[in-house]
Design a protein around this motif. Structure first.
Motif, PDB file in Angstrom:
ATOM      1  N   ALA A 165      -1.309  -1.270  -5.547  1.00 10.78           N
ATOM      2  CA  ALA A 165      -1.552  -2.145  -6.701  1.00 10.78           C
ATOM      3  C   ALA A 165      -0.476  -1.952  -7.765  1.00 10.78           C
ATOM      4  O   ALA A 165      -0.047  -2.926  -8.408  1.00 10.78           O
ATOM      5  CB  ALA A 165      -2.937  -1.851  -7.283  1.00 10.78           C
ATOM      6  N   LEU A 166      -0.016  -0.695  -7.950  1.00 11.50           N
ATOM      7  CA  LEU A 166       1.073  -0.457  -8.898  1.00 11.50           C
ATOM      8  C   LEU A 166       2.354  -1.132  -8.423  1.00 11.50           C
ATOM      9  O   LEU A 166       3.108  -1.708  -9.221  1.00 11.50           O
ATOM     10  CB  LEU A 166       1.281   1.050  -9.062  1.00 11.50           C
ATOM     11  CG  LEU A 166       2.339   1.475 -10.085  1.00 11.50           C
ATOM     12  CD1 LEU A 166       2.064   0.857 -11.453  1.00 11.50           C
ATOM     13  CD2 LEU A 166       2.408   2.994 -10.183  1.00 11.50           C
ATOM     14  N   LYS A 167       2.582  -1.089  -7.111  1.00 10.21           N
ATOM     15  CA  LYS A 167       3.744  -1.806  -6.553  1.00 10.21           C
ATOM     16  C   LYS A 167       3.612  -3.307  -6.811  1.00 10.21           C
ATOM     17  O   LYS A 167       4.579  -3.968  -7.222  1.00 10.21           O
ATOM     18  CB  LYS A 167       3.815  -1.541  -5.048  1.00 10.21           C
ATOM     19  CG  LYS A 167       4.819  -2.415  -4.323  1.00 10.21           C
ATOM     20  CD  LYS A 167       4.541  -2.443  -2.840  1.00 10.21           C
ATOM     21  CE  LYS A 167       5.370  -3.539  -2.182  1.00 10.21           C
ATOM     22  NZ  LYS A 167       5.062  -3.698  -0.750  1.00 10.21           N
ATOM     23  N   ARG A 168       2.420  -3.831  -6.591  1.00 11.89           N
ATOM     24  CA  ARG A 168       2.202  -5.265  -6.810  1.00 11.89           C
ATOM     25  C   ARG A 168       2.367  -5.620  -8.282  1.00 11.89           C
ATOM     26  O   ARG A 168       2.919  -6.678  -8.614  1.00 11.89           O
ATOM     27  CB  ARG A 168       0.803  -5.624  -6.323  1.00 11.89           C
ATOM     28  CG  ARG A 168       0.485  -7.097  -6.299  1.00 11.89           C
ATOM     29  CD  ARG A 168      -0.929  -7.324  -5.774  1.00 11.89           C
ATOM     30  NE  ARG A 168      -1.255  -8.731  -5.735  1.00 11.89           N
ATOM     31  CZ  ARG A 168      -1.035  -9.539  -4.694  1.00 11.89           C
ATOM     32  NH1 ARG A 168      -0.459  -9.043  -3.622  1.00 11.89           N
ATOM     33  NH2 ARG A 168      -1.375 -10.810  -4.725  1.00 11.89           N
ATOM     34  N   LEU A 169       1.905  -4.741  -9.169  1.00 11.45           N
ATOM     35  CA  LEU A 169       2.038  -4.983 -10.607  1.00 11.45           C
ATOM     36  C   LEU A 169       3.502  -5.084 -11.002  1.00 11.45           C
ATOM     37  O   LEU A 169       3.905  -6.001 -11.735  1.00 11.45           O
ATOM     38  CB  LEU A 169       1.354  -3.842 -11.365  1.00 11.45           C
ATOM     39  CG  LEU A 169       1.485  -3.872 -12.895  1.00 11.45           C
ATOM     40  CD1 LEU A 169       0.749  -5.076 -13.474  1.00 11.45           C
ATOM     41  CD2 LEU A 169       0.942  -2.578 -13.498  1.00 11.45           C
ATOM     42  N   LEU A 170       4.339  -4.164 -10.520  1.00 11.17           N
ATOM     43  CA  LEU A 170       5.759  -4.175 -10.866  1.00 11.17           C
ATOM     44  C   LEU A 170       6.453  -5.393 -10.267  1.00 11.17           C
ATOM     45  O   LEU A 170       7.410  -5.911 -10.848  1.00 11.17           O
ATOM     46  CB  LEU A 170       6.429  -2.894 -10.368  1.00 11.17           C
ATOM     47  CG  LEU A 170       5.940  -1.591 -11.033  1.00 11.17           C
ATOM     48  CD1 LEU A 170       6.609  -0.397 -10.389  1.00 11.17           C
ATOM     49  CD2 LEU A 170       6.210  -1.612 -12.528  1.00 11.17           C
ATOM     50  N   SER A 171       5.990  -5.832  -9.112  1.00 14.53           N
ATOM     51  CA  SER A 171       6.628  -6.982  -8.459  1.00 14.53           C
ATOM     52  C   SER A 171       6.318  -8.284  -9.187  1.00 14.53           C
ATOM     53  O   SER A 171       7.164  -9.177  -9.263  1.00 14.53           O
ATOM     54  CB  SER A 171       6.167  -7.083  -7.000  1.00 14.53           C
ATOM     55  OG  SER A 171       6.466  -5.903  -6.305  1.00 14.53           O
TER      56      SER A 171
END
Length: 1531
Positions: A165-171
């Motif tokens: 989810a953190l990866k998705r947030l940054l993307s």
């Protein structure tokens, strides 16, 4: 209630609650759903992380429905749920993640999603930081109630989803928002706990961590650079992690780290920490993950700095050696995709290293030599001994590298690439020579060399062997860009000789060198392996230079004759004549296939087709037949070769040889020579191939030679006909039959040849001989192909006979042989079509039979059709079985119809096509319209035509209205001129069967007209129909004593069927038909015919208790039942208040409920069901009169005595039938047995009683209930029902997989009690038992509850579980729905219902008094006690309030009726209280709880009034006769 269920621990409960919540969101109005939003975030954040994946998926689906309903109203709550929403979109369970993403897309369009995430970014990061840094397995779940394994699994899933989810947030976040979060992200990645996830024991967490690192390198590189030491160590030192989940994201992170962190190698030791792990991993072939690992190797080494790769020579050697060594791993050996990935990576990296080391310096030259001599050539060497590598992408890749180097061998870099090419070709030559220069050369190696050289010559030849490369885009920089560019290997164009002379020069030199060396072993050692290798070389390189080196100088000198003189300088021709033909003629050679390929290779060096034809004519004169067969087969397989060879194939040399071969084969066959000779082995297939193949719709060989061959076959068969008694003609006849059958089935227009026609005639004559000679018949000499040939011939040939004599001979032959065969084929077709599940063999057989189109061909030949009909009809008389294909032929042959042929035509009629049935209708109508032209006694033909006409109409045959009208007019004409045919007022016992059948067919035809074409009938036609129907019924009544006669029974049944159809028609006419009928028809039916019919039918049922009469009475109006004219029937000592007609009706029809015929039982049930609601009226007055004088116990009144007698008569029978079955077990009842009829009548009687109860008033119902209680009839019924109801009352035929809808049960589906029902009778009694139990619970709930409470523990538990599971929900829903839909109004009281909570709310208000009562139904309603709770109350004393609540509870518990009826009683009680009526001082109620009477018995002393029933109970229980209040003697 639903939200409360979501907090339960049980997974199934939560799942059902979530699904129910989603359904409610979908069905309810938006305003209602908005009320959930304040509570939703807390619930969602909890259950979206639930351990059960089904719950998580259902939560997201329900959330989507909520989003679609509330839309923008979700905005105030976004921040509190967005964090868990984003985590749910990264759920490790894909369906749950997809459902969360779907909900997110439903809430926000694609262009609005970054804005929504940005709006909640701080809250999202708070949730993620807490999950990654603070949460543990024990803080997420309660250690005391959740097992450790489940806690740990939930924690791992949460960590994985949070990282993703953190990866998705940054993307998703825009760049400016990422900058705003920089400080908070820094706090996260400076934590040591964050970096420990790279070494976590769970692969999913490690994979998610490396995905996050790669994303951070791409979007926030400054954060990674600030933590470079930790990032480089975490990523690069994990380079040997080979978990399938971790490796792809790990290598993505590796490549990003190398690009993002410039000084990454200062934080880790490449030589000690990274490269040794990589070498081990590569040597092991990526440990089964080469397809994921090796595409990253080229980008990896391209990003390595010089300090890591020094010295370049050693680094390159170690790297490539490790990669190539991976091919030896077990996984690479067993998996072509793994091996291909390693080879692609090897060749890409080798090309890259070459381009990085272009130059003439010593170190660069050493690297170049190492790549050729130590890497590329040893790899090729390994492939030559490994067939799997030969079929892989290695050889195309080598070819591609050479093509690339040749393109660069011009310009500035020419010396380097020319030297590389020279070294490669020199090394490859030595390598190939080593394998070829050996007498015991390995066949695999030789095939590998040939394959390599062929692919080098034509890379497209390997397109079927190589696999598609991974979609990794590779771009070489600097020096690669200065070249001419490269294409991927699979897209490399074919390079012609003049385009790349250097490459093809080297290649051709190598081929010539190997061919010359190979020829030494072929000639001197006669090596078969080298000869095959030579064939493969020549197939790939059919070049004059190659053929030149294969011949010694003296072999070019011999003369070739005048015809081949122009080809004297062609080395390929010399090689073909002096070498190949010699090898082909060797007697001991078995396999000549590769030598035939050499012939084609040699011919490719000839420039013109004429030259090739000359050479083929020259060599084919003395070649073996097997070689000729192979040449023709290979030529036919390739259209290009066939075009070249067609001159030789149609030439005289081959044609004459084939004619001679056919003659030799025939002579040998007549002599009875052994069939194992070479002529037989290859000659017959060659003859068959030459005759059957065609080119451009012309024979493969010359037409003249085809005729000569056919003529020889005909002559031989003619001679064999005279020699067939010798008994040795079987092989010859079989071979000729096979060849002829193939010829006639393959060649179009074959019968245009005169010789072919004569051959067919000879075949028939030979067949005649076969039949006449018993010894051959016993041997069964004819092959299947001969049978096919005979059938084709008998269908095609007769039309070509030009004289009468051949036709007569043919007819004789067909009569003796083929008709029985054709008949068998018709029977075979019928058998194939009737098979439901056909095996493959049967399906192929069916297709073969259909392909012959026998039916169509027989139609076209009158000669065959006539004889075949005789054969089929003769067999049908013996076997009683006629195939459908011949049905129409037989049917037509039966006209004019007779009494014995009608049934046959009726049986065949359904198998006819619609056009054929129309023809039958035309014949029948013509016969009917011309009935006067026949003999005087024409009744047989008339009823037969009418029967066949009706059979065709029932098969849905299209017919014009005029035809139907003509038939009806004909019947009307019979009514005027031949009235005796209608049998009105006739003695049916003296009438012949034909006359009765005519009347029956008229009735059936009129039935069909009413059903399908009522608008065709005019006013006079309707009068004819209705009057005839009534007259026939009168005739049936007059002949009731003749009902034993089956023809009379048929007459009565057909008449009753006509009455049923008319009743159905007038009861509910089809849409749009009523307007087209005569205007007064409907009124005439209701006012005259309806009464006349049923006044005749009802007495007839007593005389003829038949199913048909009973079914016709189902539509009788209730008025005619109450005023029936049946003979009076009364029973002694039968107390009844019913009118005489009704009592007679009950006494007459009730015994028929036990009649041993199911349709009659059901018909009687439907009749009695109409009068049941009328019966309680007669008891009302007598019951009220009794209550005035009742001083004793509670009044008791019996339900209809006729039905009670039925129950008492069958209870003992049921006890004997079901006595051995325990309550709760299922007793299977055989359909239509004696037991079935008995149980059916018993249950139908109870259904009638429940109808009677439902129509009764409350006080009457109480008296009837008391009678049932005293007789224990209901007690016995319920015990029997729990033996007759199945344990799982599900409706049969439902899908095995559970669906979202509730399964259908016998309680949810209505019961069909149709007398005509024939399917599913085994489920009728169980379904009826369930229906009766449902009726008992609905109409007599208090009595069922009383019975249930009195049962032993086992029965008590069984009844409770069954009712709760299958009945309570249905009954509660219906009870609530009836309250909601009720139109009944109460003065001063309103009633509302809540279906979700199973509650009924009653509000009573009068003057200043306000009362609200909440009635809640239990889960096992109506067995359990109904809970009455207090709502609001105004102006009522507490004691009075409690009394009223107690009274309502009493009414609902003890009254046998619905909730509305209980509320009505309670309201009446309260109304009486306000009207001044005093309570009974025993029960403290105005209205009695069971008999609903008022307090009427007053004490003479205290003047208080009491209920009679209360006083009786007081006196009997206290053993005193004093007043309960004043204690004075009660008078």
């Amino acid at each position: 209630m639903v939200l409360r269920k979501l907090s339960k621990r049980d997974a199934v409960t939560k799942l059902k609650a979530v699904q129910e919540f989603g359904t409610m969101c979908q069905e309810r109005q938006p305003d209602v759903v908005k009320g959930v939003l304040p509570y939703w975030p807390r619930i969602y954040c909890r259950i979206s992380m639930d351990h059960d994946r089904r719950v998580r998926e259902a939560t997201q689906q329900a959330f989507e429905q909520l989003v679609l309903k509330v839309k923008r109203n979700l905005a105030p709550y976004l921040k509190s749920i967005m964090g868990h929403w984003l985590i749910s979109q990264c759920d490790t369970y894909s369906p749950a993640a997809s459902a969360a993403s779907a909900a997110f897309q439903a809430a926000f369009p694609l262009n609005k999603q970054p804005e929504a995430i940005s709006f909640c970014k701080d809250e999202i990061l708070n949730v993620l930081q807490d999950n990654l840094l603070k949460e543990t397995a024990d803080t997420l779940s309660d250690p005391q109630s959740v097992p450790e394994e489940e806690r740990e699994a939930k924690f791992i899933r949460l960590l994985t989803s949070s990282l993703l989810a953190l990866k998705r947030l940054l993307s998703i976040l825009p760049e400016q928002d990422r900058e705003l979060l920089k400080e908070r992200l820094t706090q996260l990645i400076t934590q040591g706990k964050f970096w420990k996830y790279s070494k976590h024991k769970t692969p999913q967490i490690r994979g998610a961590f490396f995905e996050l690192i790669a994303t951070m390198c791409a979007h926030t590189p400054q954060l990674i650079q600030a933590e470079a030491a930790r990032a480089c160590s975490a990523v690069l030192l994990s380079i040997d992690d080979t978990d399938p989940v971790v490796l792809p994201p790990l290598w993505e992170a590796v490549l990003h780290i190398l690009s993002c962190v410039d000084n990454c190698w200062t934080h880790v030791s490449a030589r000690k920490g990274v490269m040794p792990k990589l070498w081990v991993l590569l040597k092991e072939g990526g440990r089964g993950l080469a397809t994921s690992l090796h595409p990253n190797l080229l980008p990896f080494i391209s990003k390595l700095p010089a300090e890591v790769t020094q010295p370049n020579l050693e680094f390159s050697r170690t790297f490539l050696t490790s990669v190539i060594q991976g091919l030896l791993s077990d996984r690479a050996k067993s998996s072509p995709s793994e091996s291909a990935a390693i080879i692609f990576a090897t060749m890409e990296c080798l090309r890259f290293i070459v381009l990085q080391n272009i130059g003439e310096e010593q170190e660069q030259r050493n690297i170049q030599n190492m790549l050729i001599s130590e890497q590329l050539l040893p790899l090729i060497d390994r492939a030559l001994g490994n067939p799997s590598l030969q079929t892989g992408p290695l050889f195309p890749q080598v070819s591609d590298i050479l093509l690339s180097w040749e393109k660069r061998a011009v310009g500035k870099e020419a010396p380097t690439f020319q030297r590389l090419l020279s070294d490669f070709w020199e090394g490859l030559g030595r390598l190939c020579t080593t394998y070829v220069d050996c007498e015991e050369a390995e066949r695999t190696a030789l095939e590998g060399i040939a394959s390599l050289l062929q692919i080098m010559h034509n890379p497209n030849s390997a397109s079927k062997l190589t696999k598609k490369k991974k979609t990794v885009k590779i771009c070489f920089t600097d020096r690669e860009e200065r070249g001419q560019g490269e294409e991927p290997p699979r897209e490399t164009p074919v390079v012609e000789e003049h385009h790349c002379p250097l490459r093809n020069g080297h290649l051709l030199d190598l081929v010539c060198q190997l061919a010359e060396l190979n020829m030494v072993y072929v000639c001197d050692c006669e090596s078969e392996r080298h000869l095959r290798f030579l064939s493969q070389l020549l197939r790939a390189f059919p070049s004059p230079q190659v053929f030149q080196v294969l011949l010694r100088p003296e072999e070019m000198k011999p003369e070739m004759g005048p015809e081949l003189g122009p080809l004297a300088e062609n080395a390929a021709v010399h090689f073909l004549l002096q070498r190949v033909t010699v090898w082909l003629k060797q007697d001991d050679r078995k396999d000549t296939d590769f030598l035939v390929d050499m012939v084609f290779s040699s011919l490719q060096c000839c420039s013109s087709s004429d030259d090739k034809t000359l050479i083929l004519n020259h060599i084919s004169r003395d070649l073996n037949w097997s070689v000729i067969l192979q040449l023709i087969e290979k030529a036919c397989a390739d259209p290009v070769r066939l075009e070249v060879f067609i001159g030789w194939l149609r030439g005289p040399v081959l044609g004459e040889r084939l004619v001679g071969l056919a003659g030799e084969l025939c002579v040998m066959g007549l002599r009875g020579s052994p069939s194992s000779s070479s002529h037989h082995a290859h000659g017959w297939p060659l003859i068959s191939l030459a005759l059957s193949q065609q080119h451009n719709n012309e024979p493969l060989i010359g037409k003249a030679y085809v005729e000569q061959i056919i003529d020889k076959l005909h002559t031989t068969l003619s001679e064999a006909k005279g020699m067939s008694d010798a008994g040795n003609m079987e092989p010859l006849v079989t071979f000729i039959s096979d060849v002829a059958a193939t010829f006639f089935s393959s060649v179009k227009g074959c019968l245009l040849l005169a010789s072919a026609e004569e051959l067919l005639m000879t075949v028939f004559q030979l067949c005649n001989v076969v039949v006449n000679f018993s010894n051959i018949t016993q041997q069964q000499t004819m092959s299947p192909q001969l049978c096919v040939l005979l059938l084709n011939a008998c269908l095609v040939f007769p039309g070509r006979c030009s004289s009468a004599e051949p036709a007569a001979r043919l007819h004789c032959c067909v009569t003796n042989i083929c008709f029985n065969v054709v008949s068998e084929i018709f029977y075979g077709l019928q058998w194939c079509e009737e098979m439901e599940l056909s095996p493959l063999m049967v399906s192929e057989y069916h297709k073969l039979l259909q392909s012959w189109s026998l039916e169509q061909r027989i139609h076209n030949s009158s000669l065959i059709r006539t004889s075949l009909l005789d054969t089929l009809f003769t067999r049908s008389q013996v076997d009683c079985d006629v195939p459908a294909n011949s049905a129409v032929l037989v049917c037509v042959s039966f006209f004019p119809l007779s009494e014995h042929s009608v049934s046959t035509v009726q049986v065949l009629c359904p198998f006819l096509a619609s056009e054929e049935r129309e023809s039958l209708i035309a014949l029948c109508v013509a016969e009917l319209l011309n009935w006067q032209d026949r003999e005087q006694d024409c009744i047989d033909g008339v009823w037969g035509c009418l029967a066949v006409l009706l059979c065709c109409l029932q098969a849905d045959t299209a017919v014009e209205d005029e035809i139907l009208l003509a038939v009806v007019a004909t019947i009307a004409e019979w009514r005027n001129s031949r009235e005796e045919w209608f049998l009105f007022n006739s003695d049916l016992g003296k009438v012949s069967a034909a006359w009765l059948l005519l009347a029956v067919e008229m009735m059936r035809f009129l039935c069909w007209m009413v059903d399908h074409s009522p608008t065709v009938l005019g006013n006079t036609h309707w009068d004819l129909l209705l009057c005839s129907m009534l007259a026939w019924l009168e005739t049936a009544r007059e002949n009731s004593s003749m009902f034993w006669n089956p023809w009379v029974q048929l007459f009565v049944c057909a008449n009753c069927e006509l009455i049923v159809r008319l009743s159905e028609f007038f009861t509910s006419p089809p849409a749009g038909v009523g307007e087209q009928l005569p205007p007064e028809l409907n009124s005439e039916w209701k006012e005259f015919f309806l009464e006349g019919i049923h006044n005749l039918l009802l007495p007839l049922l007593i005389k003829i208790p038949s199913e048909a009469v009973g079914e016709a009475l189902i539509y009788i109006p209730v008025e005619l039942l109450t005023q029936n004219k049946l003979p009076p029937r009364f029973v002694a000592d039968q107390r009844s208040s019913l009118s005489e007609p009704l009592q007679t009706l009950l006494n007459t029809l009730s015994p028929l409920l036990l009649f041993k015929a199911r349709p009659l039982q059901l018909a009687v049930y439907h009749i009695l069901h109409k009068v049941m609601p009328l019966l309680p009226e007669s008891d009302s007055e007598s019951a009220s009169a009794k209550s005035d004088d009742e001083d004793g116990e509670e009044p008791c009144l019996s339900p209809p005595a006729a039905l009670m007698s039925i129950l008492s008569a069958t209870e003992e029978l049921l006890e004997s039938i079901l006595g051995g079955v325990q309550v709760g077990e299922f007793a299977v009842v055989q359909p239509l047995s004696m037991e079935h009829c008995c149980i059916l009548g018993y249950l139908l009687a109870w259904k009638l009683l429940f109808t009677f109860f439902k129509a009764s008033s409350s006080h009457l119902r109480a008296q009837y209930s008391l009678h049932l209680k005293k007789t224990r009839s209901l007690h016995k019924l319920l015990l029997h029902l729990f033996r007759l109801m199945p344990e799982i009352p599900s409706v049969p035929g439902q899908p095995a997989e559970p669906s979202s809808k509730e399964p259908k049960t016998f309680f949810t589906e209505s019961l069909s009690l149709s007398p005509r029902k024939t399917e599913g009778l085994q489920f009728e009694v169980p379904h009826l038992a369930c229906s009766v139990y449902y009726g008992a619970l609905k109409d007599l709930p208090a009595m069922v509850r009383l019975w249930w409470n009195s049962q032993e523990k086992r029965v008590f538990s069984t009844v409770d579980k069954f009712t709760s599971k299958y009945v309570s929900g249905v009954l509660s829903a219906q009870e609530i729905a009836s309250v909601q839909s009720s139109t009944q109004t109460f003065e001063n009281m309103t009633v509302k219902a809540r279906s979700a909570t199973r509650e009924v709310i009653a509000t009573y208000s009068v003057d200043d008094i306000f009362i609200e009562l909440v009635i809640q139904l239990p889960q096992n309603y109506p067995l359990g006690s109904i809970l009455v709770e207090s709502g609001r109350r105004v102006g009522v004393a507490v004691q009075q309030w409690r009394n009223w609540m107690l009274q309502l509870n009493t009414y609902l518990t003890h009254q046998n009726g619905s909730i509305l009826e209980g509320l009505s009683l309670w309201k009446n009680n309260v109304d009486k209280r306000f009207e001044g009526v005093e309570d009974c001082m025993i029960c403290f109620s105005v209205i009695h709880g069971s008999n609903y009477s008022l307090p009427k018995k007053a004490c003479r002393t205290c003047k208080k009034k009491f209920h009679s029933a209360c006083l009786y109970k007081w006196f009997t229980s206290s053993n005193k006769s004093t007043c309960p209040l004043c204690r004075e003697t009660f008078f």
